[in-house]
Design a protein around this motif. Structure first.
Motif, PDB file in Angstrom:
ATOM      1  N   ALA A 178     -13.695 -93.301  94.654  1.00 56.90           N
ATOM      2  CA  ALA A 178     -13.556 -92.132  93.784  1.00 56.90           C
ATOM      3  C   ALA A 178     -14.570 -91.054  94.153  1.00 56.90           C
ATOM      4  O   ALA A 178     -14.267 -89.855  94.136  1.00 56.90           O
TER       5      ALA A 178
ATOM      6  N   ASP B 153     -13.396 -89.102  97.205  1.00 59.97           N
ATOM      7  CA  ASP B 153     -12.361 -88.117  96.892  1.00 59.97           C
ATOM      8  C   ASP B 153     -12.967 -86.859  96.283  1.00 59.97           C
ATOM      9  O   ASP B 153     -12.642 -85.737  96.686  1.00 59.97           O
TER      10      ASP B 153
ATOM     11  N   THR C  83     -14.603 -94.680  83.892  1.00 56.57           N
ATOM     12  CA  THR C  83     -13.763 -94.999  85.039  1.00 56.57           C
ATOM     13  C   THR C  83     -14.464 -94.567  86.328  1.00 56.57           C
ATOM     14  O   THR C  83     -15.393 -93.749  86.305  1.00 56.57           O
ATOM     15  N   PRO C  84     -14.019 -95.082  87.478  1.00 56.53           N
ATOM     16  CA  PRO C  84     -14.610 -94.626  88.742  1.00 56.53           C
ATOM     17  C   PRO C  84     -14.515 -93.115  88.942  1.00 56.53           C
ATOM     18  O   PRO C  84     -15.476 -92.483  89.392  1.00 56.53           O
ATOM     19  N   ALA C  85     -13.368 -92.516  88.585  1.00 52.39           N
ATOM     20  CA  ALA C  85     -13.217 -91.071  88.770  1.00 52.39           C
ATOM     21  C   ALA C  85     -14.176 -90.302  87.868  1.00 52.39           C
ATOM     22  O   ALA C  85     -14.793 -89.308  88.287  1.00 52.39           O
TER      23      ALA C  85
ATOM     24  N   ASP D  85     -15.104 -99.704  94.441  1.00 51.03           N
ATOM     25  CA  ASP D  85     -14.132 -98.770  93.871  1.00 51.03           C
ATOM     26  C   ASP D  85     -14.775 -97.438  93.487  1.00 51.03           C
ATOM     27  O   ASP D  85     -14.168 -96.373  93.645  1.00 51.03           O
TER      28      ASP D  85
END
Length: 369
Positions: A214, A217, A333-335, A210
């Motif tokens: 991210a 992106d 978080t991944p982002a 995951d």
């Protein structure tokens, strides 16, 4: 000029003459880099930007003068104490800008076939290079990197000088670097701006997890060509990583050993699996890439370093490893983790400290050009 190649060619192909303003020198703190360009068509359309909006109005007016008489202009913009309202950079630096005219075939300052070829290559996203003579004999001439470039030059430049300019341009194109230079042409000096459009840098992500999605992106937004590699076909699928340019199912160390890399390449190891990590990092730390980072806890890092040492990886090679990966931003978080990783990549590339700007001194933007 190369970063606005598409709109520039569109304007010329529509029969418009265009004034192109290119940054030829940056002094102190300034928001744009060497070689950045802005174009103004005779219809008044503006493409691109050479500052944060500080000097565009003045450049627009200057472009109109260049389009009226076809002459080149080399000028400087910067804040002065004498006139706070003069065109200048609010950040305190200064830009030197060269403005010249390009025109359709058959008109004065017509675009040459060689220059068109480089612009078309840049529009396709391929490597391209132009050498712009900004001062001295041949001012305003543009020499392309392609074959026959040295023969396509103004009479003010002798053949030997043109060949030297082209040779330097091709060397910089191979290095992916925009630069300026000076060389003798008879008894006079020639100043040249070498503008290069290099292929986007590569980001190689190992581990179809995951966090990798991210990171894909975020890195794509920064202009990286992103590859995700994992030996597990069930996880490494294009559907799971839609923003990746390539998704590869292969043993990570084998893929890295065989794929093209350079000094701008970023390697991020996110697998958390020693059977992948150790052989992969052994390869990565011995390549001439710009950044190698590996995800994991501090305990994982210590164990990993010990096993890499046992595998023969030396202290200088281990010093290149960024692990645990990323900057201390409080990411969870991944982002958020992707932002942390790419922030460290940027700091490593530029040699910056990564400290808050409010706690640092000196210019915000490094001196360039």
């Amino acid at each position: 000029m190369l970063e606005i190649a598409g709109p520039l060619l569109d304007a010329l192909d529509s029969g418009h003459r265009v004034a192109v303003a290119t940054v030829t020198r940056v002094l102190g703190s300034a928001p744009r880099t060497l070689g950045t360009a802005m174009a103004v068509t005779e219809a008044g359309t503006v493409v691109g930007s050479i500052s944060g909006g500080c000097v565009e109005g003045e450049v627009y007016a200057l472009s109109g003068e260049v389009l009226a008489d076809g002459r080149c202009v080399l000028t400087e913009f910067g804040v002065t104490d004498d006139d706070a309202f003069a065109a200048g950079l609010s950040c305190g630096g200064s830009l030197e800008v060269f403005v010249s005219e390009l025109a359709p075939a058959g008109e004065r300052n017509a675009l040459s076939a060689g220059v068109r070829s480089e612009l078309e290559a840049a529009r396709r996203g391929e490597p391209a290079g132009l050498a712009i003579v900004v001062d001295g004999p041949g001012t305003g001439m543009i020499l392309p990197a392609g074959a026959g470039a040295a023969a396509d030059h103004d009479v003010a430049l002798d053949d030997a000088t043109a060949r030297r300019i082209t040779a330097e341009l091709r060397a910089l194109l191979a290095a992916g670097a925009t630069a300026t230079g000076e060389l003798a042409c008879g008894a006079r000096e020639v100043r040249v701006l070498y503008v290069v459009a290099a292929p986007p840098p590569r980001l190689l992500i190992f581990g179809a997890v995951d966090f990798a999605a991210a990171l894909c992106d975020a890195a794509t937004l920064l202009g990286y060509r992103v590859t995700v590699c994992d030996a597990r076909a069930v996880f490494a699928t294009p559907e799971r990583f839609p923003s990746a340019h390539d998704v590869v199912v292969q043993w990570p160390a084998d893929y890295l050993a065989a794929t093209p890399v350079d000094s701008r390449t970023v390697v991020c190891v996110l697998t958390h699996d020693e059977k992948f990590d150790l052989p992969l990092l052994t390869v990565a730390l011995r390549l001439g890439v710009g950044y190698v980072g590996a995800m994991g806890s501090r305990r994982t890092h210590e164990r990993r370093v010990g096993r890499l040492t046992d595998a023969g990886v030396g202290p200088d090679e281990l010093a290149r490893l960024h692990s645990p990966i990323g900057l201390d931003l409080g990411a969870s978080t991944p982002a958020e983790t992707a932002v942390s990783i790419l922030a460290e990549v940027l700091a490593a590339r530029t040699g910056a400290s990564g400290a808050p700007l409010a706690r640092t001194d000196g210019p915000i933007h490094p001196t360039r050009g």
